[in-house]
Design a protein around this motif. Structure first.
Motif, PDB file in Angstrom:
ATOM      1  N   LEU A 154      -7.780  -4.764  13.740  1.00  0.00           N
ATOM      2  CA  LEU A 154      -9.011  -4.218  13.164  1.00  0.00           C
ATOM      3  C   LEU A 154      -8.798  -3.756  11.719  1.00  0.00           C
ATOM      4  N   CYS A 155      -9.722  -4.124  10.864  1.00  0.00           N
ATOM      5  CA  CYS A 155      -9.602  -3.801   9.439  1.00  0.00           C
ATOM      6  C   CYS A 155      -9.510  -2.277   9.230  1.00  0.00           C
ATOM      7  N   THR A 156     -10.433  -1.538   9.840  1.00  0.00           N
ATOM      8  CA  THR A 156     -10.458  -0.075   9.647  1.00  0.00           C
ATOM      9  C   THR A 156      -9.209   0.575  10.238  1.00  0.00           C
ATOM     10  N   LYS A 157      -8.751   0.076  11.384  1.00  0.00           N
ATOM     11  CA  LYS A 157      -7.546   0.663  12.016  1.00  0.00           C
ATOM     12  C   LYS A 157      -6.325   0.485  11.111  1.00  0.00           C
ATOM     13  N   GLN A 158      -6.236  -0.676  10.454  1.00  0.00           N
ATOM     14  CA  GLN A 158      -5.109  -0.911   9.533  1.00  0.00           C
ATOM     15  C   GLN A 158      -5.128   0.118   8.401  1.00  0.00           C
ATOM     16  N   LEU A 159      -6.335   0.431   7.905  1.00  0.00           N
ATOM     17  CA  LEU A 159      -6.456   1.419   6.820  1.00  0.00           C
ATOM     18  C   LEU A 159      -6.054   2.808   7.298  1.00  0.00           C
ATOM     19  N   ILE A 160      -6.463   3.147   8.535  1.00  0.00           N
ATOM     20  CA  ILE A 160      -6.116   4.471   9.086  1.00  0.00           C
ATOM     21  C   ILE A 160      -4.591   4.601   9.164  1.00  0.00           C
ATOM     22  N   ASP A 161      -3.929   3.534   9.616  1.00  0.00           N
ATOM     23  CA  ASP A 161      -2.460   3.574   9.728  1.00  0.00           C
ATOM     24  C   ASP A 161      -1.814   3.790   8.360  1.00  0.00           C
ATOM     25  N   VAL A 162      -2.329   3.103   7.337  1.00  0.00           N
ATOM     26  CA  VAL A 162      -1.756   3.255   5.992  1.00  0.00           C
ATOM     27  C   VAL A 162      -2.069   4.646   5.430  1.00  0.00           C
ATOM     28  N   PHE A 163      -3.274   5.142   5.703  1.00  0.00           N
ATOM     29  CA  PHE A 163      -3.603   6.506   5.268  1.00  0.00           C
ATOM     30  C   PHE A 163      -2.645   7.507   5.925  1.00  0.00           C
ATOM     31  N   ASN A 164      -2.404   7.339   7.226  1.00  0.00           N
ATOM     32  CA  ASN A 164      -1.516   8.269   7.941  1.00  0.00           C
ATOM     33  C   ASN A 164      -0.096   8.231   7.381  1.00  0.00           C
ATOM     34  N   LYS A 165       0.333   7.077   6.912  1.00  0.00           N
ATOM     35  CA  LYS A 165       1.701   6.952   6.389  1.00  0.00           C
ATOM     36  C   LYS A 165       1.825   7.512   4.973  1.00  0.00           C
ATOM     37  N   TYR A 166       0.845   7.213   4.102  1.00  0.00           N
ATOM     38  CA  TYR A 166       0.983   7.564   2.682  1.00  0.00           C
ATOM     39  C   TYR A 166       0.178   8.801   2.276  1.00  0.00           C
ATOM     40  N   GLY A 167      -0.781   9.213   3.121  1.00  0.00           N
ATOM     41  CA  GLY A 167      -1.558  10.423   2.832  1.00  0.00           C
ATOM     42  C   GLY A 167      -2.508  10.293   1.650  1.00  0.00           C
ATOM     43  N   LYS A 168      -2.817   9.063   1.256  1.00  0.00           N
ATOM     44  CA  LYS A 168      -3.729   8.831   0.123  1.00  0.00           C
ATOM     45  C   LYS A 168      -4.882   7.941   0.577  1.00  0.00           C
ATOM     46  N   SER A 169      -5.925   7.900  -0.228  1.00  0.00           N
ATOM     47  CA  SER A 169      -7.043   7.002   0.096  1.00  0.00           C
ATOM     48  C   SER A 169      -6.542   5.564   0.204  1.00  0.00           C
ATOM     49  N   ALA A 170      -7.172   4.813   1.103  1.00  0.00           N
ATOM     50  CA  ALA A 170      -6.747   3.422   1.302  1.00  0.00           C
ATOM     51  C   ALA A 170      -7.995   2.538   1.392  1.00  0.00           C
ATOM     52  N   ILE A 171      -7.929   1.385   0.737  1.00  0.00           N
ATOM     53  CA  ILE A 171      -9.081   0.475   0.772  1.00  0.00           C
ATOM     54  C   ILE A 171      -8.616  -0.928   1.144  1.00  0.00           C
ATOM     55  N   SER A 172      -9.497  -1.650   1.795  1.00  0.00           N
ATOM     56  CA  SER A 172      -9.153  -2.999   2.208  1.00  0.00           C
ATOM     57  C   SER A 172      -9.431  -3.974   1.067  1.00  0.00           C
ATOM     58  N   ILE A 173      -8.495  -4.901   0.839  1.00  0.00           N
ATOM     59  CA  ILE A 173      -8.649  -5.873  -0.248  1.00  0.00           C
ATOM     60  C   ILE A 173      -8.316  -7.280   0.261  1.00  0.00           C
ATOM     61  N   ASP A 208       0.086  -3.447  -7.312  1.00  0.00           N
ATOM     62  CA  ASP A 208       1.470  -3.889  -7.105  1.00  0.00           C
ATOM     63  C   ASP A 208       1.826  -3.739  -5.637  1.00  0.00           C
ATOM     64  N   LYS A 209       2.556  -4.725  -5.124  1.00  0.00           N
ATOM     65  CA  LYS A 209       2.939  -4.700  -3.713  1.00  0.00           C
ATOM     66  C   LYS A 209       3.939  -3.575  -3.452  1.00  0.00           C
ATOM     67  N   VAL A 210       3.723  -2.847  -2.359  1.00  0.00           N
ATOM     68  CA  VAL A 210       4.653  -1.776  -1.971  1.00  0.00           C
ATOM     69  C   VAL A 210       5.525  -2.259  -0.816  1.00  0.00           C
ATOM     70  N   GLU A 211       4.902  -2.743   0.227  1.00  0.00           N
ATOM     71  CA  GLU A 211       5.618  -3.311   1.386  1.00  0.00           C
ATOM     72  C   GLU A 211       4.607  -4.094   2.221  1.00  0.00           C
ATOM     73  N   GLY A 212       5.040  -5.153   2.872  1.00  0.00           N
ATOM     74  CA  GLY A 212       4.166  -5.941   3.747  1.00  0.00           C
ATOM     75  C   GLY A 212       2.823  -6.239   3.095  1.00  0.00           C
ATOM     76  N   TYR A 241      -4.256   3.341  -2.189  1.00  0.00           N
ATOM     77  CA  TYR A 241      -3.512   2.197  -1.666  1.00  0.00           C
ATOM     78  C   TYR A 241      -4.474   1.090  -1.249  1.00  0.00           C
ATOM     79  N   GLY A 242      -4.022  -0.137  -1.417  1.00  0.00           N
ATOM     80  CA  GLY A 242      -4.799  -1.286  -0.963  1.00  0.00           C
ATOM     81  C   GLY A 242      -4.097  -1.917   0.228  1.00  0.00           C
ATOM     82  N   VAL A 243      -4.865  -2.349   1.194  1.00  0.00           N
ATOM     83  CA  VAL A 243      -4.285  -3.021   2.356  1.00  0.00           C
ATOM     84  C   VAL A 243      -4.897  -4.413   2.417  1.00  0.00           C
TER      85      VAL A 243
END
Ligand code: G1P
Length: 280
Positions: A136-155, A172-176, A237-239
């Motif tokens: 799920l697109c939104t679930k992926q963003l939630i996971d990245v938000f939980n890891k980095y603690g910053k706003s995250a948007i899907s790209i 710039d790519k950070v990981e995965g 962050y962009g996912v």
């Protein structure tokens, strides 16, 4: 986490279909588009949903409300399967509504949610964009938000001749599939940005976005753009999303979305293929 679903826009790109009907209520195969969006939020673990509506959007509220007359008629006729489907829609989620009084842009629509959201991070799912993917697109963003603690948007990458239709980011790519965003421009001209990474319409935002929106001057089309407010945040962050995205205000994507969901339905997919073969 709470979710905000902006759904106030006039749908001018899909006239005359959207003259008296909200674009978010256009059927995509067998459901209105906004139902897919709400189901994505729920499946991502969000159950508090605020829809930002406007005038002429009453049918959205009616769709998720109880329909006594319809239920009574279906019950009397013994149409239990359809009755169950109708009741499932009514019981899908507790939904709140707020109206955006003047159509001053996506940033302004998000501002209408400030009182409901308070001081917590929240999700934004655009009511006219449907995503389809195993993850799920939104679930992926939630996971990245939980890891980095910053706003995250899907790209996602879009063809270069389409960048003027989206918010575009340089990153710039950070990981995965995770990127650190350096700059964002809403609907740039081709020579304004050297990237084709477009904002998909799914966001996890920290509550300081409300202050940033308040500080944002009208931008593209004279509207308060969420993209411009995002560029004022301290770290986004962009996912990268590798699933399908359908913006249903785009007629071609709307047709594709119905075909795509119909093809997932075993009852109809063979007949649909037979029909489409005539055009090949
Ligand atoms: C909005 C956003 C844009 C984003 C797009 C995705 O634009 O402003 O940044 O790329 O949704 O669908 P709209 O399509 O509402 O003009």
């Amino acid at each position: 986490m709470k979710a905000v679903i902006p759904a106030a826009g006039l749908g001018t790109r899909f006239l005359p279909a959207t003259k008296s009907q909200p674009k978010e209520m256009l059927p995509v195969y067998d459901k209105p588009a906004i139902q897919y969006v709400i189901e994505e939020a729920l499946a991502s673990g969000i159950d508090d949903i605020l829809i930002v509506t406007g005038r002429n959007k009453r049918s959205i509220e009616d769709h998720f409300d109880k329909s006594y007359e319809l239920e009574y008629t279906l019950q009397k006729a013994g149409k239990d399967r359809v009755l169950k489907q109708v009741r499932n829609v009514t019981n899908l989620a507790d939904i709140c509504y707020v109206r955006q009084k003047d159509l001053k842009g996506l940033g302004d629509a998000i501002l209408c949610a400030e009182r409901h959201i308070g001081d917590e991070p929240f999700a934004v799912l655009l009511g006219d964009s449907i995503t389809k993917s195993p993850q799920l697109c939104t679930k992926q963003l939630i996971d990245v938000f939980n890891k980095y603690g910053k706003s995250a948007i899907s790209i996602r990458e879009v063809p270069c001749d389409k960048i003027c239709s989206y918010g575009i980011v340089e990153a710039d790519k950070v990981e995965g599939n995770v990127y650190k965003i350096n700059s964002l421009i809403e609907k740039p001209k081709i020579n304004q940005i050297s990237s084709n990474l477009a904002i998909v319409g799914r966001y996890i935002l920290t509550p300081d976005i409300f202050d940033k929106i308040n500080q944002t001057e009208p931008g593209f089309n004279g509207e308060i753009q969420l993209t411009d407010a995002l560029s004022k945040l301290d770290g986004v962050y962009g996912v990268k999303f590798d699933g399908k995205v359908f913006n249903i205000e785009n007629r071609l994507e709307w047709i594709k979305s119905s075909i795509d969901f119909a093809m997932s339905d075993e009852e109809f997919c063979d007949d649909l293929i037979d029909y489409m073969k005539r055009f090949l």
